[in-house]
Motif scaffolding. Structure first.
Motif, PDB file in Angstrom:
ATOM      1  N   GLY A   1      43.357 -73.221  18.356  1.00  0.00           N
ATOM      2  CA  GLY A   1      42.097 -73.722  18.144  1.00  0.00           C
ATOM      3  C   GLY A   1      41.506 -73.787  19.610  1.00  0.00           C
ATOM      4  N   SER A   2      40.531 -72.707  19.939  1.00  0.00           N
ATOM      5  CA  SER A   2      39.981 -72.669  21.312  1.00  0.00           C
ATOM      6  C   SER A   2      40.956 -72.933  22.606  1.00  0.00           C
ATOM      7  CB  SER A   2      38.645 -73.567  21.333  1.00  0.00           C
ATOM      8  OG  SER A   2      37.823 -73.300  20.360  1.00  0.00           O
ATOM      9  N   MET A   3      42.282 -72.628  22.412  1.00  0.00           N
ATOM     10  CA  MET A   3      43.085 -72.573  23.482  1.00  0.00           C
ATOM     11  C   MET A   3      42.518 -71.331  24.389  1.00  0.00           C
ATOM     12  SD  MET A   3      47.087 -71.896  23.999  1.00  0.00           S
ATOM     13  CE  MET A   3      47.807 -73.837  23.372  1.00  0.00           C
TER      14      MET A   3
ATOM     15  N   VAL B   1      46.414 -68.023  19.390  1.00  0.00           N
ATOM     16  CA  VAL B   1      45.356 -67.812  20.382  1.00  0.00           C
ATOM     17  C   VAL B   1      44.346 -66.856  19.851  1.00  0.00           C
ATOM     18  CG1 VAL B   1      44.284 -67.171  22.792  1.00  0.00           C
ATOM     19  CG2 VAL B   1      46.565 -68.271  22.538  1.00  0.00           C
ATOM     20  N   GLY B   2      43.224 -67.113  19.590  1.00  0.00           N
ATOM     21  CA  GLY B   2      42.016 -66.079  18.875  1.00  0.00           C
ATOM     22  C   GLY B   2      41.477 -65.479  20.066  1.00  0.00           C
ATOM     23  N   GLY B   3      40.151 -66.020  20.122  1.00  0.00           N
ATOM     24  CA  GLY B   3      39.231 -65.656  21.248  1.00  0.00           C
ATOM     25  C   GLY B   3      39.811 -64.906  22.428  1.00  0.00           C
ATOM     26  N   ALA B   4      40.454 -66.210  23.115  1.00  0.00           N
ATOM     27  CA  ALA B   4      41.125 -65.757  24.284  1.00  0.00           C
ATOM     28  C   ALA B   4      42.103 -64.575  24.330  1.00  0.00           C
ATOM     29  CB  ALA B   4      41.547 -66.952  25.114  1.00  0.00           C
TER      30      ALA B   4
ATOM     31  N   GLY C   1      48.201 -68.269   5.664  1.00  0.00           N
ATOM     32  CA  GLY C   1      47.528 -69.475   5.423  1.00  0.00           C
ATOM     33  C   GLY C   1      46.834 -69.694   6.458  1.00  0.00           C
ATOM     34  N   HIS C   2      46.243 -68.969   7.379  1.00  0.00           N
ATOM     35  CA  HIS C   2      45.302 -69.102   8.276  1.00  0.00           C
ATOM     36  C   HIS C   2      44.202 -69.643   7.657  1.00  0.00           C
ATOM     37  CE1 HIS C   2      42.074 -68.751  11.322  1.00  0.00           C
ATOM     38  NE2 HIS C   2      43.171 -68.528  12.227  1.00  0.00           N
ATOM     39  N   SER C   3      43.308 -70.707   8.361  1.00  0.00           N
ATOM     40  CA  SER C   3      42.277 -71.464   7.748  1.00  0.00           C
ATOM     41  C   SER C   3      41.196 -70.351   7.119  1.00  0.00           C
ATOM     42  CB  SER C   3      41.705 -72.639   8.423  1.00  0.00           C
ATOM     43  OG  SER C   3      41.120 -72.031   9.590  1.00  0.00           O
TER      44      SER C   3
ATOM     45  N   TYR D   1      49.488 -75.339  14.080  1.00  0.00           N
ATOM     46  CA  TYR D   1      48.507 -76.618  13.776  1.00  0.00           C
ATOM     47  C   TYR D   1      47.490 -76.084  14.453  1.00  0.00           C
ATOM     48  CZ  TYR D   1      45.567 -80.767  14.391  1.00  0.00           C
ATOM     49  OH  TYR D   1      44.571 -81.446  14.010  1.00  0.00           O
ATOM     50  N   GLU D   2      46.239 -75.836  13.610  1.00  0.00           N
ATOM     51  CA  GLU D   2      45.023 -75.372  13.999  1.00  0.00           C
ATOM     52  C   GLU D   2      43.786 -76.352  13.342  1.00  0.00           C
ATOM     53  OE1 GLU D   2      45.293 -70.947  15.388  1.00  0.00           O
ATOM     54  OE2 GLU D   2      44.628 -71.055  13.310  1.00  0.00           O
ATOM     55  N   PRO D   3      43.451 -77.126  14.020  1.00  0.00           N
ATOM     56  CA  PRO D   3      42.380 -77.987  13.460  1.00  0.00           C
ATOM     57  C   PRO D   3      41.210 -77.066  13.263  1.00  0.00           C
ATOM     58  CG  PRO D   3      42.940 -78.617  15.802  1.00  0.00           C
ATOM     59  CD  PRO D   3      43.540 -77.615  15.340  1.00  0.00           C
TER      60      PRO D   3
ATOM     61  N   GLY E   1      48.736 -64.011  19.934  1.00  0.00           N
ATOM     62  CA  GLY E   1      47.433 -63.554  19.794  1.00  0.00           C
ATOM     63  C   GLY E   1      47.100 -63.364  18.358  1.00  0.00           C
ATOM     64  N   ASN E   2      45.676 -63.853  17.856  1.00  0.00           N
ATOM     65  CA  ASN E   2      45.463 -63.486  16.657  1.00  0.00           C
ATOM     66  C   ASN E   2      44.133 -62.609  17.177  1.00  0.00           C
ATOM     67  OD1 ASN E   2      44.433 -63.383  14.070  1.00  0.00           O
ATOM     68  ND2 ASN E   2      43.960 -65.555  13.938  1.00  0.00           N
ATOM     69  N   TRP E   3      44.104 -61.200  16.790  1.00  0.00           N
ATOM     70  CA  TRP E   3      42.787 -60.660  16.985  1.00  0.00           C
ATOM     71  C   TRP E   3      41.976 -60.864  16.176  1.00  0.00           C
ATOM     72  CZ3 TRP E   3      45.393 -55.213  18.720  1.00  0.00           C
ATOM     73  CH2 TRP E   3      46.059 -55.317  19.883  1.00  0.00           C
ATOM     74  N   LYS E   4      42.365 -61.367  14.767  1.00  0.00           N
ATOM     75  CA  LYS E   4      41.551 -61.497  13.721  1.00  0.00           C
ATOM     76  C   LYS E   4      40.903 -59.840  13.355  1.00  0.00           C
ATOM     77  CE  LYS E   4      40.752 -66.087  14.829  1.00  0.00           C
ATOM     78  NZ  LYS E   4      39.807 -67.381  14.646  1.00  0.00           N
ATOM     79  N   MET E   5      39.662 -59.986  12.684  1.00  0.00           N
ATOM     80  CA  MET E   5      39.064 -58.545  12.487  1.00  0.00           C
ATOM     81  C   MET E   5      38.222 -57.969  13.685  1.00  0.00           C
ATOM     82  SD  MET E   5      37.281 -57.244   9.001  1.00  0.00           S
ATOM     83  CE  MET E   5      35.608 -57.646   9.563  1.00  0.00           C
TER      84      MET E   5
ATOM     85  N   ALA F   1      38.152 -76.807  15.736  1.00  0.00           N
ATOM     86  CA  ALA F   1      38.303 -76.409  16.838  1.00  0.00           C
ATOM     87  C   ALA F   1      38.446 -74.723  17.050  1.00  0.00           C
ATOM     88  CB  ALA F   1      39.767 -76.927  17.255  1.00  0.00           C
ATOM     89  N   ILE F   2      38.485 -74.035  15.828  1.00  0.00           N
ATOM     90  CA  ILE F   2      38.722 -72.624  15.758  1.00  0.00           C
ATOM     91  C   ILE F   2      37.545 -71.920  16.188  1.00  0.00           C
ATOM     92  CG2 ILE F   2      39.414 -70.678  14.065  1.00  0.00           C
ATOM     93  CD1 ILE F   2      41.291 -72.457  12.854  1.00  0.00           C
ATOM     94  N   GLY F   3      37.562 -71.190  17.120  1.00  0.00           N
ATOM     95  CA  GLY F   3      36.343 -70.355  17.608  1.00  0.00           C
ATOM     96  C   GLY F   3      34.983 -71.197  17.927  1.00  0.00           C
ATOM     97  N   THR F   4      35.257 -72.415  18.096  1.00  0.00           N
ATOM     98  CA  THR F   4      34.057 -73.329  18.360  1.00  0.00           C
ATOM     99  C   THR F   4      33.765 -73.617  19.794  1.00  0.00           C
ATOM    100  OG1 THR F   4      35.255 -75.263  17.956  1.00  0.00           O
ATOM    101  CG2 THR F   4      34.154 -74.331  16.116  1.00  0.00           C
TER     102      THR F   4
HETATM  103  P1  PGA Z   1      40.348 -69.515  18.533  1.00  0.00           P
HETATM  104  O1  PGA Z   1      41.202 -68.834  17.280  1.00  0.00           O
HETATM  105  O2  PGA Z   1      41.402 -69.359  19.659  1.00  0.00           O
HETATM  106  O3  PGA Z   1      39.451 -68.206  18.505  1.00  0.00           O
HETATM  107  O4  PGA Z   1      39.898 -70.652  18.573  1.00  0.00           O
HETATM  108  C1  PGA Z   1      42.526 -69.495  16.916  1.00  0.00           C
HETATM  109  C2  PGA Z   1      42.849 -68.902  15.588  1.00  0.00           C
HETATM  110  O5  PGA Z   1      42.090 -68.904  14.610  1.00  0.00           O
HETATM  111  O6  PGA Z   1      43.984 -68.374  15.380  1.00  0.00           O
END
Ligand code: PGA
Length: 247
Positions: free
Chosen positions: A208-210, A229-232, A93-95, A164-166, A8-12, A169-172
């Motif tokens: 990317g939106s998994m 996994v970000g948002g989820a 190196g997160h995008s 691999y994170e296109p 899980g990537n909680w981000k900020m 697809a991230i957070g979209t």
């Molecule tokens: P997302 O983020 O699951 O919200 O698309 C993934 C990430 O940025 O690591």
């Protein structure tokens, strides 16, 4: 076969109370997890989450690390500092770091090197933007990004994790199709095979939106060894469903 890894990537996001609620729910639901599980938390909460996950199946992760060892780098923190808090994985190196903080392939490679030297597994993030995909440059971009890390870390490259994170697809809410994802994962696996005889040991995660709905299909692909996994990851039921899909 190696166990899958769900990170899980909680981000900020988070607070002392929200983190406790989230981790308590994850601990209760992941006791019998058949995959590896990690949460990459904001640096100020490392000490809190270290205590919460202590002795559990959930490993602690960071979201970034300095490319430097120590010294006059205000605001940064070193791999040794992360290690002090029991960090097992660290995103590099997160995008969002590449995009908002100007991290180059060389900086990312140096960060991976620092993590490895401290005994932390770097989760090296690669991925193309929408413009790069539409121009047909996906393979070239991800290979260039991974090549820098291989070049700097050749002797221990089988110790890294690749994600691999296109970027599109991230957070979209747009996920790469399973075919698109598997195709890029196969390219990355091939690149690792050229660098090490141990390439099959390396986890290549998709990010990317998994979510709970698409995880099983993505994780069934031969070269998709887990998810970032970000948002989820902030919703216990969703993150636990992804963990369950990774058995
Ligand atoms: P997302 O983020 O699951 O919200 O698309 C993934 C990430 O940025 O690591």
């Amino acid at each position: 076969m190696k166990k899958k890894l769900i990170a899980g990537n909680w981000k900020m996001n988070g607070s002392l109370s929200a983190n406790k609620t989230l981790v308590d729910a994850l601990l209760a639901g992941s006791r019998n997890a058949q995959c590896l599980v990690a949460v990459c938390v904001p640096a100020p909460y490392l000490a809190q989450v270290q205590q919460l996950v202590d002795g559990s199946v959930i490993a602690l992760g960071g979201q970034d690390v300095s490319q430097h060892d120590l010294g006059a780098f205000t605001g940064e923190f070193s791999a040794a500092m992360l290690k002090d808090f029991g960090v097992r994985y660290c995103l590099v190196g997160h995008s969002e770091r590449r995009q908002y903080h100007g991290e180059t392939d060389q900086v990312v490679a140096a960060k991976a090197q620092r993590a490895l030297a401290a005994g932390i597994t770097p989760v090296v993030c690669v991925g193309e933007t929408l413009a790069e995909r539409e121009a047909g440059h996906t393979e070239e971009v991800v290979k260039r990004q991974l090549a820098a890390v291989i070049h700097a870390n050749g002797h221990c490259i089988s110790e890294i994790v690749v994600a691999y994170e296109p970027v599109w697809a991230i957070g979209t809410g747009k996920t790469a199709s399973v075919e698109q994802a598997q195709q890029v994962h196969a390219v990355l696996r091939g690149q690792l095979r050229a660098a090490t005889a141990q390439a099959d040991r390396v986890h290549i995660l998709y990010g990317g939106s998994m979510n709970a709905g698409n995880a099983a299909q993505l994780l069934a692909q031969p070269d998709i060894d887990g998810g970032l996994v970000g948002g989820a990851a902030l919703k216990p039921a969703d993150f636990l469903a992804i963990i369950a899909a990774a058995q």
